[in-house]
Design an enzyme around this catalytic site. Structure first.
Site, PDB file in Angstrom:
ATOM      1  N   SER A 155       0.877  -1.182   0.000  1.00 32.46           N
ATOM      2  CA  SER A 155       0.000   0.000   0.000  1.00 32.46           C
ATOM      3  C   SER A 155       0.909   1.225   0.000  1.00 32.46           C
ATOM      4  O   SER A 155       2.088   1.128   0.383  1.00 32.46           O
ATOM      5  CB  SER A 155      -0.853  -0.016   1.273  1.00 32.46           C
ATOM      6  OG  SER A 155      -1.479   1.226   1.486  1.00 32.46           O
ATOM      7  N   TYR A 168      -1.930  -0.478  10.753  1.00 33.81           N
ATOM      8  CA  TYR A 168      -1.970  -0.834   9.324  1.00 33.81           C
ATOM      9  C   TYR A 168      -0.703  -0.331   8.627  1.00 33.81           C
ATOM     10  O   TYR A 168      -0.075  -1.061   7.844  1.00 33.81           O
ATOM     11  CB  TYR A 168      -3.227  -0.219   8.701  1.00 33.81           C
ATOM     12  CG  TYR A 168      -3.430  -0.523   7.223  1.00 33.81           C
ATOM     13  CD1 TYR A 168      -3.797  -1.800   6.797  1.00 33.81           C
ATOM     14  CD2 TYR A 168      -3.282   0.474   6.254  1.00 33.81           C
ATOM     15  CE1 TYR A 168      -4.007  -2.070   5.444  1.00 33.81           C
ATOM     16  CE2 TYR A 168      -3.486   0.215   4.908  1.00 33.81           C
ATOM     17  CZ  TYR A 168      -3.847  -1.061   4.508  1.00 33.81           C
ATOM     18  OH  TYR A 168      -4.053  -1.324   3.163  1.00 33.81           O
TER      19      TYR A 168
HETATM   20  P1  NAP Z   1     -11.363  -6.149  -0.123  1.00 35.00           P
HETATM   21  O1  NAP Z   1     -12.167  -5.751  -1.290  1.00 35.00           O
HETATM   22  O2  NAP Z   1     -11.884  -5.959   1.244  1.00 35.00           O
HETATM   23  O3  NAP Z   1     -10.912  -7.696  -0.315  1.00 35.00           O
HETATM   24  C1  NAP Z   1     -10.054  -8.284   0.628  1.00 35.00           C
HETATM   25  C2  NAP Z   1      -9.792  -9.720   0.265  1.00 35.00           C
HETATM   26  O4  NAP Z   1      -8.942 -10.287   1.271  1.00 35.00           O
HETATM   27  C3  NAP Z   1     -11.060 -10.524   0.225  1.00 35.00           C
HETATM   28  O5  NAP Z   1     -10.962 -11.479  -0.808  1.00 35.00           O
HETATM   29  C4  NAP Z   1     -11.075 -11.197   1.585  1.00 35.00           C
HETATM   30  O6  NAP Z   1     -11.779 -12.410   1.455  1.00 35.00           O
HETATM   31  C5  NAP Z   1      -9.581 -11.424   1.856  1.00 35.00           C
HETATM   32  N1  NAP Z   1      -9.272 -11.505   3.271  1.00 35.00           N
HETATM   33  C6  NAP Z   1      -9.405 -10.500   4.188  1.00 35.00           C
HETATM   34  N2  NAP Z   1      -9.050 -10.945   5.393  1.00 35.00           N
HETATM   35  C7  NAP Z   1      -8.667 -12.245   5.249  1.00 35.00           C
HETATM   36  C8  NAP Z   1      -8.195 -13.248   6.126  1.00 35.00           C
HETATM   37  N3  NAP Z   1      -8.049 -13.020   7.435  1.00 35.00           N
HETATM   38  N4  NAP Z   1      -7.897 -14.465   5.626  1.00 35.00           N
HETATM   39  C9  NAP Z   1      -8.056 -14.722   4.320  1.00 35.00           C
HETATM   40  N5  NAP Z   1      -8.487 -13.827   3.427  1.00 35.00           N
HETATM   41  C10 NAP Z   1      -8.798 -12.596   3.881  1.00 35.00           C
HETATM   42  O7  NAP Z   1      -9.942  -5.397  -0.120  1.00 35.00           O
HETATM   43  P2  NAP Z   1      -9.073  -4.782  -1.305  1.00 35.00           P
HETATM   44  O8  NAP Z   1      -9.311  -3.323  -1.313  1.00 35.00           O
HETATM   45  O9  NAP Z   1      -9.225  -5.564  -2.539  1.00 35.00           O
HETATM   46  O10 NAP Z   1      -7.617  -4.994  -0.674  1.00 35.00           O
HETATM   47  C11 NAP Z   1      -6.753  -6.036  -1.094  1.00 35.00           C
HETATM   48  C12 NAP Z   1      -5.338  -5.733  -0.617  1.00 35.00           C
HETATM   49  O11 NAP Z   1      -4.937  -4.460  -1.134  1.00 35.00           O
HETATM   50  C13 NAP Z   1      -5.195  -5.623   0.902  1.00 35.00           C
HETATM   51  O12 NAP Z   1      -3.956  -6.176   1.282  1.00 35.00           O
HETATM   52  C14 NAP Z   1      -5.193  -4.135   1.156  1.00 35.00           C
HETATM   53  O13 NAP Z   1      -4.502  -3.781   2.328  1.00 35.00           O
HETATM   54  C15 NAP Z   1      -4.479  -3.648  -0.078  1.00 35.00           C
HETATM   55  N6  NAP Z   1      -4.753  -2.245  -0.406  1.00 35.00           N
HETATM   56  C16 NAP Z   1      -6.034  -1.799  -0.584  1.00 35.00           C
HETATM   57  C17 NAP Z   1      -6.251  -0.471  -0.879  1.00 35.00           C
HETATM   58  C18 NAP Z   1      -7.639   0.096  -1.058  1.00 35.00           C
HETATM   59  O14 NAP Z   1      -7.769   1.335  -1.092  1.00 35.00           O
HETATM   60  N7  NAP Z   1      -8.674  -0.702  -1.193  1.00 35.00           N
HETATM   61  C19 NAP Z   1      -5.170   0.399  -1.005  1.00 35.00           C
HETATM   62  C20 NAP Z   1      -3.877  -0.085  -0.831  1.00 35.00           C
HETATM   63  C21 NAP Z   1      -3.681  -1.420  -0.539  1.00 35.00           C
HETATM   64  P3  NAP Z   1     -12.884 -12.923   2.514  1.00 35.00           P
HETATM   65  O15 NAP Z   1     -13.425 -11.723   3.237  1.00 35.00           O
HETATM   66  O16 NAP Z   1     -13.865 -13.678   1.726  1.00 35.00           O
HETATM   67  O17 NAP Z   1     -12.061 -13.788   3.369  1.00 35.00           O
END
Ligand code: NAP
Length: 272
Positions: A155, A168
């Site tokens: 991130s 985080y």
């Molecule tokens: P999201 O839409 O909430 O999806 C998160 C994914 O991670 C889901 O498939 C969820 O699946 C899985 N997950 C969460 N906790 C878990 C656990 N304890 N064990 C196994 N699987 C788990 O989030 P996203 O925005 O796509 O984020 C994905 C990654 O990008 C993360 O690492 C996040 O920190 C990073 N990121 C996001 C952003 C943003 O603005 N969205 C920015 C920078 C970085 P289930 O809930 O079905 O388990």
């Protein structure tokens, strides 16, 4: 990466090619958001996917929505044994692992002075220790074949600080550090290790952040969304497909000499 520029307003279907034909790609957090966009993009290029997440029904829907021979594995990656086990199961079912995408993660806020140690532990477990456990389980097979690509979804919070999300930010800085250390450790072993560092991406995780802002400040959802978009000098949220493009490039043949890099995908918000 796709040559066509994007303005963040379109979600085009990936073009079918065979760049990853027959390669086994494991994506954690593949059921939603960035992970699902990554899985779709690899599948469109012929990869064999192992999709991981906690929601069995949703994962199964995702698996069947993709054309090809794919498998789904359910685990909560905050459980170290379960995290290692999905790697073993994926290799047993789908063959040696060519690409590992550590994407699963979750961000939540708490002011530091009031931070519960449970919050700290949870943020590190889901965002950092999960990457350690999954990668450690995967690395032996990659070393034996002297080939492998690891891409961590960190991130901008891994490259700079933000208020109210200290745990985080610390976890994502840890992912960046782990990426750089492993890149050096395995540079001569045919394995590359890189990270992508997105700013706010248009996913459910960001929708939850918007809900929190609305709840805590009384602003409207539109105002909260605009506030997040403003942190990006391009004035918009990043689309999950833009992150997926960078992941595919890092995992592809053209990026063989790229390792230890943590690439910001944030419209110029951070310039490491
Ligand atoms: P999201 O839409 O909430 O999806 C998160 C994914 O991670 C889901 O498939 C969820 O699946 C899985 N997950 C969460 N906790 C878990 C656990 N304890 N064990 C196994 N699987 C788990 O989030 P996203 O925005 O796509 O984020 C994905 C990654 O990008 C993360 O690492 C996040 O920190 C990073 N990121 C996001 C952003 C943003 O603005 N969205 C920015 C920078 C970085 P289930 O809930 O079905 O388990």
């Amino acid at each position: 990466m796709t040559a066509q520029p994007r303005d963040g307003t379109q979600t085009e279907q990936p073009r079918m090619t065979t760049a990853f034909a027959g390669r086994h790609v494991l994506v954690t957090g593949a059921s939603r958001g960035i992970g699902w966009a990554v899985a779709r993009a690899f599948a469109a290029q012929g990869a064999i996917l192992s999709l991981c997440g906690r929601d069995a029904n949703l994962l199964e829907q995702r698996r069947t929505a993709l054309a090809g021979r794919h498998a789904a594995f359910v685990a909560d990656l905050t459980d170290p044994a379960a995290a290692a086990r999905i790697v073993e199961l994926a290799i047993a079912a789908q063959g040696p692992l060519d690409v590992l995408v550590n994407n699963a993660g979750y961000g939540a806020s708490q002011p530091f002075a009031k931070m519960a140690s449970e919050h700290w532990d949870q943020m590190l477990a889901v965002n950092l220790s999960s990457v350690f456990h999954v990668t450690r389980a995967a690395i032996g097979g990659m070393l034996a074949r002297k080939q492998g690509r690891i891409v961590n979804i960190a991130s901008t919070a891994g490259l700079t600080g933000y208020a109210y999300v200290a745990a985080y930010v610390a976890a994502k800085h840890g992912v960046v550090g782990l990426t750089r250390a492993l890149a050096r450790e395995y540079a001569s072993q045919g394995i590359t290790v890189n990270a992508v560092c997105p700013g706010y991406v248009d996913t459910e995780m960001t929708a939850a952040t918007i809900d929190t802002i609305v709840r805590k400040t009384g602003r409207s959802a539109e105002e909260a969304r605009a506030e997040l978009a403003k942190s990006n000098p391009q004035g918009r949220l990043i689309q999950p497909e833009e992150v997926a493009d960078a992941v595919l490039w890092l995992a592809g043949d053209a990026a063989g000499s790229v390792t230890g890099q943590c690439i910001a995908i944030a419209g110029g918000e951070v310039m490491p």
